[in-house]
Design a protein around this motif. Structure first.
Motif, PDB file in Angstrom:
ATOM      1  N   ARG A   1       0.856  -1.189   0.000  1.00  0.00           N
ATOM      2  CA  ARG A   1       0.000   0.000   0.000  1.00  0.00           C
ATOM      3  C   ARG A   1       0.889   1.235   0.000  1.00  0.00           C
ATOM      4  N   GLY A   2       1.034   1.950   1.018  1.00  0.00           N
ATOM      5  CA  GLY A   2       1.939   3.088   1.029  1.00  0.00           C
ATOM      6  C   GLY A   2       1.604   4.170   0.037  1.00  0.00           C
ATOM      7  N   PHE A   3       0.405   4.128  -0.548  1.00  0.00           N
ATOM      8  CA  PHE A   3      -0.018   5.160  -1.484  1.00  0.00           C
ATOM      9  C   PHE A   3      -0.996   6.103  -0.786  1.00  0.00           C
ATOM     10  N   GLU A   4      -0.990   7.352  -1.221  1.00  0.00           N
ATOM     11  CA  GLU A   4      -1.908   8.352  -0.683  1.00  0.00           C
ATOM     12  C   GLU A   4      -2.889   8.772  -1.767  1.00  0.00           C
ATOM     13  N   PRO A   5      -4.174   8.427  -1.624  1.00  0.00           N
ATOM     14  CA  PRO A   5      -5.162   8.868  -2.633  1.00  0.00           C
ATOM     15  C   PRO A   5      -5.255  10.389  -2.648  1.00  0.00           C
ATOM     16  N   PRO A   6      -5.636  10.974  -3.760  1.00  0.00           N
ATOM     17  CA  PRO A   6      -5.776  12.429  -3.819  1.00  0.00           C
ATOM     18  C   PRO A   6      -6.904  12.909  -2.930  1.00  0.00           C
ATOM     19  N   PRO A   7      -6.854  14.137  -2.464  1.00  0.00           N
ATOM     20  CA  PRO A   7      -7.924  14.667  -1.614  1.00  0.00           C
ATOM     21  C   PRO A   7      -9.282  14.572  -2.304  1.00  0.00           C
TER      22      PRO A   7
END
Length: 230
Positions: A128-134
């Motif tokens: 995972r380690g991903f950040e979805p956009p706001p």
């Protein structure tokens, strides 16, 4: 007097430090699309390929029944470039045409990267380690506003879509890191290639690759935009 000079010096140093941190932590620019004509010249395709590390093309627009179509021209441009490349694919098109296309890519030594996540894969099976956009979930939910599904069903659908994007981004970014100097031609569904979200957005969080998103159109638009992580 000395105290005032010292205070001004301290403030200047603090301002420089904050400014420097802001500069080095600057986020990459949002990806833009390069509008291309499917029947454009081979030189134009070669120029696009030369300036990018990862090239995306919407899989819904892939046509393989003629070598004059964009997908074949992209493959030919990569073959002529003399640079090693990989082909990432989410399995679209007729099976016989797809098999022929992948075989031609394989003749040039291209590694084939399947991007479709296993049907029963759980979220914690990916890196995972991903950040979805706001506001990503809200944007996703607006697509279903007229059908009024339950919150739980919306969340499940969103998590499934997010998992598919993260799975593809993890494979692409891992391959890029392990094969420096190699290009990757990616065929993905259009809804995974948004200008400020989707797979390129996640890949930019893991690599410094120059990413180019192609948008096939009959009428030319302003030139390509490259997405880099600084």
């Amino acid at each position: 007097m000395t105290l005032a000079i010292w205070a001004r010096g301290f403030l200047c140093a603090a301002f420089f430090l904050v400014s420097s941190c802001s500069f080095f932590s600057r986020q990459p620019p949002l990806p833009r699309r390069a509008a291309i004509e499917p029947t454009g010249s081979g030189e134009k395709f070669a120029s696009l390929i030369e300036g990018a590390d990862i090239i995306y093309f919407p899989s819904e627009s892939v046509v393989l029944d003629s070598r004059s179509e964009a997908a074949w021209k992209l493959l030919e441009a990569l073959r002529r470039s003399g640079v090693s490349f990989a082909l990432a694919w989410d399995l679209v098109g007729r099976e016989d045409e797809r098999r022929n296309f992948l075989a031609e890519a394989g003749k040039s030594g291209a590694e084939i990267l399947p991007l479709r996540a296993p049907a029963q894969m759980e979220a914690d099976e990916t890196s995972r380690g991903f950040e979805p956009p706001p506001g990503d979930f809200e944007r996703f939910a607006r697509r279903f506003s007229t059908r009024d599904p339950s919150e739980a069903r919306l969340r499940d659908a969103y998590e499934a879509a997010l998992l598919a994007q993260e799975f593809a981004a993890a494979k692409i970014s891992a391959h890029f890191r392990e094969h420096r100097g190699e290009k990757i031609l990616v065929f993905l569904r259009r809804d995974h290639l948004g200008p400020d979200r989707g797979v390129p957005y996640f890949v930019a969080q893991k690599t410094k690759a120059r990413q180019l998103i192609l948008k096939p159109e009959r009428h030319r638009e302003p030139g390509p935009g490259l997405l880099t992580r600084n």
